[in-house]
Motif scaffolding. Structure first.
Motif, PDB file in Angstrom:
ATOM      1  N   ARG A   1    -104.613  94.829 -51.676  1.00 41.04           N
ATOM      2  CA  ARG A   1    -105.450  96.030 -51.784  1.00 41.04           C
ATOM      3  C   ARG A   1    -106.917  95.687 -51.590  1.00 41.04           C
ATOM      4  NH1 ARG A   1    -108.026  98.753 -56.175  1.00 41.04           N
ATOM      5  NH2 ARG A   1    -107.365  97.048 -57.544  1.00 41.04           N
TER       6      ARG A   1
ATOM      7  N   VAL B   1    -107.611  94.696 -47.809  1.00 43.07           N
ATOM      8  CA  VAL B   1    -107.658  95.877 -46.939  1.00 43.07           C
ATOM      9  C   VAL B   1    -108.969  96.631 -47.160  1.00 43.07           C
ATOM     10  CG1 VAL B   1    -106.634  98.149 -46.508  1.00 43.07           C
ATOM     11  CG2 VAL B   1    -105.174  96.125 -46.667  1.00 43.07           C
TER      12      VAL B   1
ATOM     13  N   LYS C   1    -111.830  97.369 -44.351  1.00 41.11           N
ATOM     14  CA  LYS C   1    -112.134  98.764 -44.034  1.00 41.11           C
ATOM     15  C   LYS C   1    -113.596  99.090 -44.303  1.00 41.11           C
ATOM     16  CE  LYS C   1    -109.084 102.019 -44.883  1.00 41.11           C
ATOM     17  NZ  LYS C   1    -108.074 102.871 -45.550  1.00 41.11           N
TER      18      LYS C   1
ATOM     19  N   ASP D   1     -97.699  95.283 -43.138  1.00 39.01           N
ATOM     20  CA  ASP D   1     -97.965  96.488 -43.928  1.00 39.01           C
ATOM     21  C   ASP D   1     -99.470  96.710 -44.097  1.00 39.01           C
ATOM     22  OD1 ASP D   1     -95.282  97.023 -44.219  1.00 39.01           O
ATOM     23  OD2 ASP D   1     -95.129  96.180 -46.249  1.00 39.01           O
TER      24      ASP D   1
ATOM     25  N   GLU E   1    -100.800  98.121 -40.940  1.00 33.83           N
ATOM     26  CA  GLU E   1    -100.456  99.540 -40.830  1.00 33.83           C
ATOM     27  C   GLU E   1    -101.593 100.403 -41.364  1.00 33.83           C
ATOM     28  OE1 GLU E   1     -98.198 102.255 -39.309  1.00 33.83           O
ATOM     29  OE2 GLU E   1     -96.947 100.510 -39.794  1.00 33.83           O
ATOM     30  N   GLU E   2    -102.186  99.972 -42.460  1.00 30.38           N
ATOM     31  CA  GLU E   2    -103.306 100.699 -43.044  1.00 30.38           C
ATOM     32  C   GLU E   2    -104.599 100.469 -42.259  1.00 30.38           C
ATOM     33  OE1 GLU E   2    -105.279 103.205 -45.679  1.00 30.38           O
ATOM     34  OE2 GLU E   2    -103.124 102.849 -45.454  1.00 30.38           O
TER      35      GLU E   2
ATOM     36  N   LYS F   1    -105.453 102.392 -38.916  1.00 30.67           N
ATOM     37  CA  LYS F   1    -105.893 103.784 -38.966  1.00 30.67           C
ATOM     38  C   LYS F   1    -107.338 103.920 -38.522  1.00 30.67           C
ATOM     39  CE  LYS F   1    -102.676 105.016 -42.711  1.00 30.67           C
ATOM     40  NZ  LYS F   1    -102.568 105.419 -44.145  1.00 30.67           N
TER      41      LYS F   1
END
Length: 304
Positions: A116, A119, A123, A149, A152-153, A156
């Protein structure tokens, strides 16, 4: 300048003078050899570029100088390897002002972030800049694995576009391609697995020994993509003992020695690294000189 995440992207070494300042003249000597060999982009300030020892002022000088010298021929990518999100965002925003075309991002340094946090780190940086981004995934050395996984985030966000694939697992190329198609460009980040990953569909190669042997590196890439695998394989077999220098903790010293012996660099490193001496230097020098002495004749790969 737009970035097409395919082809050979040298992770260039940073050149220093004996007075421990940036040696831009020698940097340009090497840069011009890379451009003449047909590379598709350059990466500044990576691990091979002694990133942890560079100041932001030196990064700015390197990027601006490189942008001027490449003169629009290839994109200039700046590596970001910071310990805090704030500093990483600051450098990402500055990179655009310096003239960089894109970024390569490492996960947080000196802290083993969980999925978490990792990511969120990537981002936050991506939201702060319009520059296209390649994520550097190297769980072997940096202890954080950017999983499918997590991608995948991350995907975006439109400007997260590529991965420097350094998991040492060749099958990961297929897994990523199966899951993301061409949405995620895949560049091999391990010299000793480059041909294997290119054959399996990787889009490019973030290379290390290219710093000393640019023509051979680009030839392998272009021959593989042209389907001329036997020719590529012969060059790759010659190259392997040299490519293995990229796997050692002293890869900077080893590759800089290779650059010097090939006439496109020097052995100058920045403390705490020290130049090679004694039996170790002689052993590595002998290996490199043997490779140079049996250097293969290359086909006209630039016309492929």
């Amino acid at each position: 300048m737009n970035v097409t995440w395919q082809g050979v992207f040298p992770a260039l070494t940073t050149k220093f003078t004996q007075d421990d300042t940036l040696d831009l003249a020698t940097f340009n000597l090497n840069l011009q050899a890379q451009l003449a060999a047909g590379v598709d982009g350059i990466i500044l300030g990576g691990s091979l570029g002694e990133a942890s020892t560079l100041t932001n002022a030196e990064r700015e000088m390197l990027v601006k100088y490189a942008v001027e010298q490449v003169d629009g021929k290839v994109p200039v990518i700046l590596n970001i390897a910071e310990g805090s999100t704030r500093e990483a965002v600051h450098l990402a925003q500055a990179a655009s002002e310096f003239g960089a075309s894109g970024l390569m991002l490492l996960p947080p340094m000196r802290y083993k972030a969980d999925d978490r946090e990792t990511v969120a780190f990537f981002k936050d940086i991506a939201h702060s800049t319009h520059l296209p981004i390649m994520i550097y995934n190297n769980p072997v050395d940096y202890k954080i694995d950017v999983t499918a996984d997590m991608f995948e985030e991350l995907l975006k966000l439109d400007n997260i576009q590529a991965v420097k694939e350094s998991t040492r697992d060749i099958s990961n190329v297929t897994r990523l391609r199966n899951r993301f198609g061409n949405r995620l460009s895949i560049l091999c980040g391990v010299d000793t697995l480059a041909m294997e990953e290119l054959v399996m569909g990787a889009d490019g190669w973030v290379a290390g020994l290219v710093c000393a042997f640019p023509r051979e590196t680009v030839a392998i890439y272009r021959l593989v993509k042209a389907g001329r695998l036997e020719e590529a394989r012969e060059i790759y077999r010659w190259f392997m003992p040299l490519l293995e220098l990229d796997l050692h903790s002293k890869l900077v010293q080893y590759i800089k020695l290779a650059e010097a012996l090939c006439g496109i660099g020097t052995e100058q490193v920045r403390l705490p690294r020290l130049p090679l001496v004694g039996e170790e230097r002689q052993r590595i020098r002998t290996l490199i000189e043997h490779g140079i002495s049996i250097r293969p004749e290359l086909p006209d790969y630039l016309s492929l």
